[in-house]
Design a protein around this motif. Structure first.
Motif, PDB file in Angstrom:
ATOM      1  N   GLN A  57      33.892 -20.022 -37.349  1.00 42.26           N
ATOM      2  CA  GLN A  57      33.672 -18.730 -37.188  1.00 42.26           C
ATOM      3  C   GLN A  57      32.739 -18.660 -36.708  1.00 42.26           C
ATOM      4  O   GLN A  57      31.221 -18.257 -36.817  1.00 42.26           O
ATOM      5  N   TRP A 101      26.212 -14.826 -31.265  1.00 33.06           N
ATOM      6  CA  TRP A 101      26.555 -16.843 -32.432  1.00 33.06           C
ATOM      7  C   TRP A 101      25.991 -17.309 -33.085  1.00 33.06           C
ATOM      8  O   TRP A 101      24.521 -17.215 -32.264  1.00 33.06           O
ATOM      9  N   PRO A 106      41.074 -16.122 -34.577  1.00 28.40           N
ATOM     10  CA  PRO A 106      40.700 -17.434 -34.413  1.00 28.40           C
ATOM     11  C   PRO A 106      39.408 -18.136 -33.228  1.00 28.40           C
ATOM     12  O   PRO A 106      38.918 -16.948 -33.000  1.00 28.40           O
ATOM     13  N   SER A 107      39.238 -18.899 -34.009  1.00 33.42           N
ATOM     14  CA  SER A 107      38.385 -19.317 -33.481  1.00 33.42           C
ATOM     15  C   SER A 107      38.581 -21.590 -32.891  1.00 33.42           C
ATOM     16  O   SER A 107      38.733 -21.814 -33.560  1.00 33.42           O
ATOM     17  N   ALA A 108      37.806 -21.794 -32.563  1.00 29.75           N
ATOM     18  CA  ALA A 108      38.434 -23.522 -32.016  1.00 29.75           C
ATOM     19  C   ALA A 108      37.401 -23.980 -33.188  1.00 29.75           C
ATOM     20  O   ALA A 108      36.675 -24.130 -33.315  1.00 29.75           O
ATOM     21  N   ASN A 150      37.800 -23.785 -36.048  1.00 30.24           N
ATOM     22  CA  ASN A 150      37.386 -23.036 -37.052  1.00 30.24           C
ATOM     23  C   ASN A 150      36.312 -22.694 -37.844  1.00 30.24           C
ATOM     24  O   ASN A 150      36.174 -23.040 -38.379  1.00 30.24           O
ATOM     25  N   TRP A 198      31.059 -16.739 -34.752  1.00 28.85           N
ATOM     26  CA  TRP A 198      30.419 -14.825 -34.380  1.00 28.85           C
ATOM     27  C   TRP A 198      29.371 -14.899 -35.092  1.00 28.85           C
ATOM     28  O   TRP A 198      29.513 -15.205 -36.834  1.00 28.85           O
ATOM     29  N   SER A 210      36.460 -17.620 -28.297  1.00 31.45           N
ATOM     30  CA  SER A 210      37.150 -17.283 -29.521  1.00 31.45           C
ATOM     31  C   SER A 210      36.083 -15.955 -29.927  1.00 31.45           C
ATOM     32  O   SER A 210      36.409 -14.777 -30.753  1.00 31.45           O
ATOM     33  N   THR A 242      29.493 -23.911 -33.179  1.00 33.51           N
ATOM     34  CA  THR A 242      29.598 -24.272 -31.427  1.00 33.51           C
ATOM     35  C   THR A 242      29.693 -25.835 -31.604  1.00 33.51           C
ATOM     36  O   THR A 242      29.557 -26.489 -32.545  1.00 33.51           O
ATOM     37  N   ASP A 290      35.320 -22.421 -24.450  1.00 36.60           N
ATOM     38  CA  ASP A 290      36.007 -22.082 -25.969  1.00 36.60           C
ATOM     39  C   ASP A 290      35.183 -21.372 -27.310  1.00 36.60           C
ATOM     40  O   ASP A 290      36.183 -20.060 -27.873  1.00 36.60           O
ATOM     41  N   THR A 314      47.347 -19.746 -37.091  1.00 33.25           N
ATOM     42  CA  THR A 314      47.783 -20.923 -36.114  1.00 33.25           C
ATOM     43  C   THR A 314      48.869 -21.460 -36.732  1.00 33.25           C
ATOM     44  O   THR A 314      48.499 -22.591 -37.904  1.00 33.25           O
TER      45      THR A 314
END
Length: 252
Positions: free
Chosen positions: A23, A38, A17-19, A21, A25, A57, A43, A53, A113
């Motif tokens: 992604q 990242w 999961p990521s804020a 979404n 990384w 993530s 971001t 966040d 989610t």
């Protein structure tokens, strides 16, 4: 280090999961390790100005990588090597043993989610089990007493969010409300993940397109009201408490 074996697992790792979404990384394969960093283009500098966040993530991504690798029989460990300037957080490197985890790749693949209304409660045994997962890292899980009172705070937060043009612009950038959007199957917030019907998705797109004109006319309040109250039917709200005074590597 068997890079090819891990490359095969990457699609499962991306389920983290990521804020919004986003992604964020990125992986760089080095001779004896896999470096995790990242992409600043993925971001949220407006909605997440401190990067908290983002770091959470990235931590979720690290954990997902370790779970998937362990389930595949790969022995890896994570070593923090935080470098804000070069945008790296750490390394995956060979380890003597497989990462100890109660989870497997199936758990990762089935992770969802849910953005709809909460219903039902979480029993005491489940809360105890979740707390046991968090405690080895110095955290804990607690249930919020009288969670229904959070509904008012959520509506206030939504109104403030929708009243900020910069936050709304950032949100629009990550919305994927039309299946023809080029990033619909890659990242961002789709109509499906937001549990929006087709008419609702079309309406939201139209409303946000007219945001500069509609904002002074009360659009933020309207959007906050349209989001509804996810706690209207009750339900248990759980909070993950982190150890005190965490630095950025600790947040990851």
């Amino acid at each position: 280090m068997d890079h090819d074996a891990f490359r095969v697992l990457e699609p499962w790792c991306w389920r983290a999961p990521s804020a919004h979404n986003t992604q964020p990384w990125r992986l760089r394969y080095e001779p004896d390790a896999i470096r995790i960093g990242w992409d600043p283009a993925h971001t949220l500098p407006v909605g997440d100005p401190t990067g908290r966040d983002l770091r959470l993530s990235l931590g979720a991504f690290v954990e997902t990588c370790l779970i998937v690798a362990a389930d595949a029989g790969l022995r890896l460990e994570y070593v923090a090597d935080h470098d804000e300037h070069h945008r790296w957080v750490g390394l995956l490197r060979p380890a003597p043993d497989r990462y100890p985890t109660p989870f497997c790749t199936t758990d990762v693949w089935e992770r969802r989610t849910h953005r709809g209304t909460l219903a039902g409660t979480v029993d005491a045994d489940t809360r105890t089990a979740l707390d046991a997962v968090a405690r080895p890292a110095g955290g804990s899980v607690r249930a919020v007493p009288d969670a229904g009172r959070l509904g008012t705070l959520l509506r206030t937060a939504d109104r403030r969010q929708y009243a900020d043009p910069a936050i709304v612009a950032e949100l629009r950038h990550w919305l994927r409300l039309d299946p023809t959007h080029p990033g619909y199957h890659a990242d961002g917030l789709t109509d499906r993940c937001l549990a929006l019907s087709r008419p609702a998705a079309v309406g939201l797109r139209a409303v946000l397109a007219g945001y500069p004109v509609l904002r002074p006319l009360g659009l933020p309040r309207l959007l906050a009201a349209a989001a509804g109250d996810p706690l209207a039917q009750g339900g248990t709200v759980l909070v993950l408490l982190a150890p005190d005074h965490l630095d950025p590597p600790g947040q990851v």
